[in-house]
Design a protein around this motif. Sequence first.
Motif, short mmCIF file in Angstrom:
data_model
loop_
_atom_site.label_atom_id
_atom_site.label_comp_id
_atom_site.label_asym_id
_atom_site.label_seq_id
_atom_site.Cartn_x
_atom_site.Cartn_y
_atom_site.Cartn_z
N GLN A 51 61.59 51.62 32.47
CA GLN A 51 60.59 50.70 33.02
C GLN A 51 59.18 50.98 32.50
OE1 GLN A 51 62.95 52.12 34.93
NE2 GLN A 51 64.14 50.28 35.42
N PHE A 52 58.90 52.19 32.01
CA PHE A 52 57.57 52.52 31.54
C PHE A 52 57.66 53.15 30.14
CE2 PHE A 52 57.04 52.24 36.05
CZ PHE A 52 55.76 51.73 36.22
N VAL A 53 56.53 53.12 29.43
CA VAL A 53 56.45 53.69 28.09
C VAL A 53 55.75 55.04 28.17
CG1 VAL A 53 55.61 53.36 25.73
CG2 VAL A 53 56.38 51.39 27.08
N PHE A 54 56.34 56.07 27.57
CA PHE A 54 55.80 57.43 27.61
C PHE A 54 55.63 57.95 26.19
CE2 PHE A 54 58.27 56.74 31.43
CZ PHE A 54 57.49 57.28 32.44
N ARG A 55 54.78 58.94 26.05
CA ARG A 55 54.70 59.71 24.81
C ARG A 55 54.36 61.15 25.15
NH1 ARG A 55 49.04 57.37 22.25
NH2 ARG A 55 47.62 58.31 23.79
N ARG A 56 54.78 62.05 24.26
CA ARG A 56 54.47 63.46 24.48
C ARG A 56 52.96 63.64 24.53
NH1 ARG A 56 58.66 67.04 22.88
NH2 ARG A 56 57.14 68.71 23.08
N ALA A 57 52.50 64.35 25.55
CA ALA A 57 51.06 64.54 25.71
C ALA A 57 50.56 65.61 24.77
CB ALA A 57 50.74 64.92 27.15
N SER A 58 49.39 65.36 24.20
CA SER A 58 48.78 66.34 23.30
C SER A 58 47.94 67.30 24.13
CB SER A 58 47.92 65.62 22.27
OG SER A 58 46.93 64.85 22.92
N THR A 59 48.63 68.12 24.93
CA THR A 59 47.95 69.11 25.77
C THR A 59 48.82 70.33 25.85
OG1 THR A 59 46.97 69.48 27.94
CG2 THR A 59 49.00 68.20 27.87
N GLU A 60 48.23 71.42 26.34
CA GLU A 60 49.01 72.65 26.43
C GLU A 60 50.16 72.45 27.41
OE1 GLU A 60 45.29 73.23 29.02
OE2 GLU A 60 45.89 72.22 27.18
N LEU A 61 51.22 73.25 27.23
CA LEU A 61 52.40 73.12 28.08
C LEU A 61 52.13 73.75 29.44
CD1 LEU A 61 55.19 74.01 25.51
CD2 LEU A 61 54.50 71.76 26.26
N LEU A 62 52.81 73.21 30.45
CA LEU A 62 52.81 73.85 31.75
C LEU A 62 53.88 74.92 31.78
CD1 LEU A 62 52.51 70.88 34.24
CD2 LEU A 62 50.76 72.52 33.63
N THR A 63 53.67 75.93 32.60
CA THR A 63 54.67 76.99 32.77
C THR A 63 55.23 76.88 34.16
OG1 THR A 63 53.51 78.43 31.26
CG2 THR A 63 55.10 79.45 32.75
N VAL A 64 56.56 76.65 34.25
CA VAL A 64 57.24 76.50 35.53
C VAL A 64 58.34 77.53 35.60
CG1 VAL A 64 58.53 74.97 37.03
CG2 VAL A 64 56.76 74.04 35.55
N GLY A 65 58.23 78.48 36.57
CA GLY A 65 59.25 79.51 36.73
C GLY A 65 59.41 80.37 35.49
N GLY A 66 58.31 80.60 34.75
CA GLY A 66 58.39 81.44 33.57
C GLY A 66 58.79 80.69 32.32
N GLU A 67 59.10 79.39 32.39
CA GLU A 67 59.49 78.60 31.24
C GLU A 67 58.51 77.45 31.04
OE1 GLU A 67 63.43 77.23 31.75
OE2 GLU A 67 64.33 79.23 31.84
N ASP A 68 58.31 77.10 29.75
CA ASP A 68 57.39 76.00 29.45
C ASP A 68 58.01 74.67 29.83
OD1 ASP A 68 55.53 77.73 28.48
OD2 ASP A 68 56.21 77.59 26.40
N ALA A 69 57.19 73.78 30.40
CA ALA A 69 57.64 72.44 30.79
C ALA A 69 56.92 71.41 29.94
CB ALA A 69 57.37 72.19 32.27
N THR A 70 57.68 70.42 29.44
CA THR A 70 57.09 69.38 28.59
C THR A 70 56.31 68.39 29.43
OG1 THR A 70 58.97 69.61 27.11
CG2 THR A 70 57.59 67.65 26.84
N VAL A 71 55.16 67.97 28.92
CA VAL A 71 54.29 67.03 29.63
C VAL A 71 54.26 65.71 28.85
CG1 VAL A 71 51.97 66.58 30.50
CG2 VAL A 71 52.91 68.92 30.55
N TYR A 72 54.36 64.61 29.58
CA TYR A 72 54.30 63.28 28.97
C TYR A 72 53.11 62.50 29.52
CZ TYR A 72 59.04 63.90 27.15
OH TYR A 72 60.14 64.34 26.49
N GLU A 73 52.62 61.58 28.72
CA GLU A 73 51.56 60.67 29.14
C GLU A 73 52.14 59.27 29.32
OE1 GLU A 73 47.36 58.68 27.53
OE2 GLU A 73 48.35 60.27 26.37
N VAL A 74 51.78 58.60 30.43
CA VAL A 74 52.20 57.22 30.67
C VAL A 74 51.26 56.28 29.94
CG1 VAL A 74 52.76 55.50 32.40
CG2 VAL A 74 53.02 57.92 32.94
N LEU A 75 51.80 55.41 29.11
CA LEU A 75 50.99 54.43 28.38
C LEU A 75 50.85 53.17 29.23
CD1 LEU A 75 52.43 54.83 24.77
CD2 LEU A 75 50.48 55.99 25.82
N LEU A 76 49.69 52.99 29.83
CA LEU A 76 49.46 51.87 30.75
C LEU A 76 48.92 50.66 30.00
CD1 LEU A 76 47.87 53.86 33.70
CD2 LEU A 76 50.24 53.15 33.40
#
Length: 579
Positions: A554-579
């Motif tokens: 339903q929505f368009v996303f792209r990988r965000a050009s920002t540092e990764l989040l760390t969740v439980g010791g592992e990196d989590a991928t961040v996406y940006e919503v293209l509005l």
Amino acid sequence: MSADRPDIRFPLKLKLVVFGGLLAVLPALAVGLGLMEVNASTLETQNREMRLAVAEDIAETIEAAIADARDSLLGVQQVLTNPAIPQDNRVEVATALVEADPLIETVAIYDQQGDYIAQIDQTGDGFTLEPLAKQVAQRAGSEPMLVDNLQVGDDGEATVEMVIAIRPKPSEITGFLRTVVPLDVAQKRTERVGTHQLSARSRIDVVDSERRVILSTAPDLRGQTLPAVGLMESLDTIVAQGVAHSGDHPERPVLVSALPLQTVPWVTRVEVPMDEAYASLIRMRWIVGLGTTGAAAIAFILALVFAGRLTRPLDAVVAFTKRLGERAFDARVDVDTRDEIALVAATLNDAAADLKASEEQIAREIEIRADLGRYLPEDLVDNVVRREQAMALGGERRKITVLFADVVRFTPLCEHHEPEVVVTVLNELFTLMTTVIFRTGGTVDKFIGDCVMAFWGAPREDAEQVLHALEAAEKIHRVLEFANRRWSREFGVEVKLAMGVHVGEAVVGNVGSETRMEYTAIGKAVNLAARLEALAHDNQVLVTEDVQRTAADQFVFRRASTELLTVGGEDATVYEVLL
């Protein structure tokens, strides 16, 4: 059962068994053989239920369109009556809501006397600048909503006008709102149902109180007036009673069912050719007719003996139920037959007392809801009033979708503008955001300075919570574009939001003390959404991979050009919503 209810000395079942046994010996033989061969009663019931189901389908589609339009007008009303927004700015703030609404395109605003004030028009073909008709203003002031002025265009498309009163308080009217509601969705639904569920010789019509055809599967009938024959002759009675009616047409061999709508004085009418509906009924009539002719002679003689005593108390009960239907809850019925009829009468007396108490309770609940609705989400208000909401401290683990929205560079905004300007802008911003969040089924958790926290999935279950949260973020972005134009023009202020959205488990419930608590959500899902918002840039919506995966269609996303989040010791991928 209360102690003063009469004892059943001669059960009605015994009376009916004796009476029915005398009548049933001969008729049962003939009628039973006939019903085994042809179950005409079932055929008739099924056909009637089919017609009423079709009528109910169309009625629900129309009422859904009217309810959506009314909700849109109520959203505009909330903005126009919000004391936190300067009065000179309320029309422009309301314009933002109308532009973001896909249903209504034109809204006219009138004062308390019905004089024209302003108009929000996206079509260029809005209302004239004339005052609202006095009769229309009077009706709109006495009804929750007024649907009137049916128009059927040359293309057969129907529209109606809706007028509601602006009520800052239940007993106060400060003006009126007027809009045009298109019925094209209902017409398409009517044609689709007529094609797939009925034969080509059948017909579906929706008519107003003057028998004008609003919607129809017959294109040449739209906008025409049906003759006052058959059920159409008693159209006013059908609308007034609010119940469905069925019967045959006096001039054509068709069966007709009519179902009144609940919110407007319209009727959905479905007709089916009689030869299609009752193809096997002729043979059944011969069988039942021969059997019942002999039974009728015997039954008539016996009925003269028993009918008088049996029907007198029933007549009293029927008369009493009619009085209950007229809301005469102080009335009572006195039946002393010592059987089930007396028990029914006593039960109805108790029901009348209960109904009176219920009406008083409903009136109190309406007042409570109106007060609590200023502080709590609608679902919580309903649960608190019904005493279904746990008021103890604590919560339960729920899957929710959390949204954080923060004003970017709020500190410089405060340093370069007067506090009154900052407060005005924030109040208007929070009003717009809160309206969008509530319209998408969300709960506003709290305002933290210049930041708003909201979540979906509690207290009401929401299977589409991720889509609703992203829909809210998209609408907030569109509304903000319009609002920034005025803020920039009047205050030299342009607000930019950074938003973060995450879906996950959290504990939702009451947090605080026994004397002061709030309904909120706590957990890693909340913290992660807040961290996403902190990473987001101007007018950027960042989400986690769980959100992206759920809403990818339903929505368009792209990988965000920002540092990764760390969740439980592992990196989590961040996406940006293209509005």
